[in-house]
Design an enzyme around this catalytic site. Structure first.
Site, PDB file in Angstrom:
ATOM      1  N   GLU A 293      -3.322  -8.983   2.577  1.00 28.02           N
ATOM      2  CA  GLU A 293      -3.209  -9.535   3.930  1.00 28.02           C
ATOM      3  C   GLU A 293      -4.439  -9.277   4.795  1.00 28.02           C
ATOM      4  O   GLU A 293      -4.571  -9.837   5.889  1.00 28.02           O
ATOM      5  CB  GLU A 293      -1.970  -8.974   4.639  1.00 28.02           C
ATOM      6  CG  GLU A 293      -2.118  -7.577   5.233  1.00 28.02           C
ATOM      7  CD  GLU A 293      -2.051  -6.447   4.218  1.00 28.02           C
ATOM      8  OE1 GLU A 293      -2.137  -5.281   4.648  1.00 28.02           O
ATOM      9  OE2 GLU A 293      -1.905  -6.731   3.010  1.00 28.02           O
TER      10      GLU A 293
ATOM     11  N   HIS B 291      -4.150  -4.590  -0.210  1.00 25.45           N
ATOM     12  CA  HIS B 291      -3.974  -5.275   1.063  1.00 25.45           C
ATOM     13  C   HIS B 291      -4.445  -6.721   0.961  1.00 25.45           C
ATOM     14  O   HIS B 291      -5.487  -7.084   1.514  1.00 25.45           O
ATOM     15  CB  HIS B 291      -4.767  -4.565   2.158  1.00 25.45           C
ATOM     16  CG  HIS B 291      -4.220  -3.235   2.545  1.00 25.45           C
ATOM     17  ND1 HIS B 291      -3.164  -3.081   3.413  1.00 25.45           N
ATOM     18  CD2 HIS B 291      -4.595  -1.983   2.174  1.00 25.45           C
ATOM     19  CE1 HIS B 291      -2.909  -1.788   3.582  1.00 25.45           C
ATOM     20  NE2 HIS B 291      -3.756  -1.102   2.834  1.00 25.45           N
TER      21      HIS B 291
ATOM     22  N   CYS C 204       0.825  -1.208   0.000  1.00 31.30           N
ATOM     23  CA  CYS C 204       0.000   0.000   0.000  1.00 31.30           C
ATOM     24  C   CYS C 204       0.863   1.265   0.000  1.00 31.30           C
ATOM     25  O   CYS C 204       1.587   1.509  -0.946  1.00 31.30           O
ATOM     26  CB  CYS C 204      -0.992  -0.032   1.160  1.00 31.30           C
ATOM     27  SG  CYS C 204      -2.344   1.169   0.968  1.00 31.30           S
TER      28      CYS C 204
ATOM     29  N   SER D 170      -7.672   0.219   0.059  1.00 26.86           N
ATOM     30  CA  SER D 170      -8.121   1.229   1.009  1.00 26.86           C
ATOM     31  C   SER D 170      -7.093   2.362   0.986  1.00 26.86           C
ATOM     32  O   SER D 170      -6.161   2.395   1.773  1.00 26.86           O
ATOM     33  CB  SER D 170      -8.240   0.630   2.413  1.00 26.86           C
ATOM     34  OG  SER D 170      -8.645   1.612   3.339  1.00 26.86           O
TER      35      SER D 170
END
Length: 305
Positions: free
Chosen positions: A237, A235, A142, A192
């Site tokens: 993860e 993301h 990110c 995000s």
């Protein structure tokens, strides 16, 4: 094989409840196996959440990993107890002389600042330079992906009119690279962020290889130096409920909060999220460890430029 983690790390108990095999340092010392050494520079505000998310994915490799958490001297987290940081994290200056097989640099909630305005930018770029000669493969996530691309290759970031928020389909640009072994033609990745990097800037840099992109969310994954650096704009993860927590945290606090795209069942926030990225997230991290960390380790530091 299990992961080797610092004694009493909260993620150990959390993941054992998910039947994930992890091992603390005390037990690991009885294992006569050379583990792969992975450093994690965790810049996210909720340290325990990010630790657990990353350890969950790293646990799927059959290789034994030794995880070390790195922290910055120039930044004190506001949302994590100082006792947690002192017990489980070490300053970069202490780790500087060590070498690692892999490294993960997480995102950070500073993307609406210019890079040079970030308080810890100088120390962070020192770590980026160090990693080129002390780490086999570094994975940037990110904001860290934006920061790494800017520092290493001068790639700018651009503010978005509205937050890129939700789950977006990604298409492989080069399906033959090992990071995508076992992937479907399309995979999904949580996003995000309030800024972006642009395709034309990546393609204009001969040192960069665009690996995955989305018509909706733009550049997805970029690689440099044959995988010595891998930059992921989203993301993978994230846990199933992470975007839900972000959405509810910001609702009524910010004026730009919209429902995360392709996330809730029937786009109804009263229903559970539909998880569409977990299998590819596990595969991505397993491929990274296997093909870009393990199979290129040990390396000759003198040969790395």
């Amino acid at each position: 094989m299990p992961l080797r983690l610092p004694d009493r790390l909260p993620a150990i108990d959390l993941l054992k409840r998910e039947n994930i095999f992890v091992m603390d340092d005390t037990r690991a010392h009885s294992q006569d196996i050379r583990p792969l050494r992975i450093a994690i520079l965790n810049l996210m505000p909720l340290k325990v959440t990010t630790e657990t998310d990353l350890v969950r994915l790293l646990s799927n490799t059959p290789l034994q990993l030794e995880i070390s958490f790195m922290k910055l001297r120039s930044h004190t987290p506001k949302n994590t107890p100082i006792e947690h940081m002192m017990m489980f994290y070490r300053d970069f200056e202490i780790m500087r002389k060590e070498k690692y097989d892999g490294m993960i640099v997480t995102g950070a909630p500073v993307e609406q600042f210019d890079f040079e305005q970030v308080a810890y930018w100088e120390e962070l770029t020192d770590i980026f330079a160090w990693a080129k000669t002390h780490v086999t493969s570094t994975l940037f996530i990110c904001w860290a992906a934006q920061a790494g691309l800017y520092y290493h290759f001068g790639i700018p970031k651009y503010p978005l009119e509205k937050k890129m928020f939700g789950i977006f389909p990604q298409t492989k640009v080069d399906a033959l690279v090992p990071i995508f072994r076992g992937f479907d033609d399309v995979f999904y990745m949580p996003q995000s962020r309030h800024s972006e990097i642009r395709r034309e800037d990546i393609l204009a840099c001969p040192d960069l290889q665009l690996l995955a992109e989305s018509e909706e969310s733009g550049v997805g994954i970029v690689m440099a130096r044959g995988g010595r650096e891998i930059f992921v704009t989203g993301h993978l993860e994230y846990a199933p409920d992470t975007l839900d927590k972000e959405y509810r945290r910001d609702l009524g606090v910010r004026n730009d909060v919209e429902l995360p795209v392709n996330y809730y069942r029937d786009n109804n926030p009263d229903r559970k999220p539909l998880v569409t990225w977990r299998s590819h997230a596990n595969l991505f991290y397993n491929n990274w460890i296997n093909y870009y960390v393990y199979q290129t380790t040990p390396f000759n530091i003198d040969e790395i430029k």
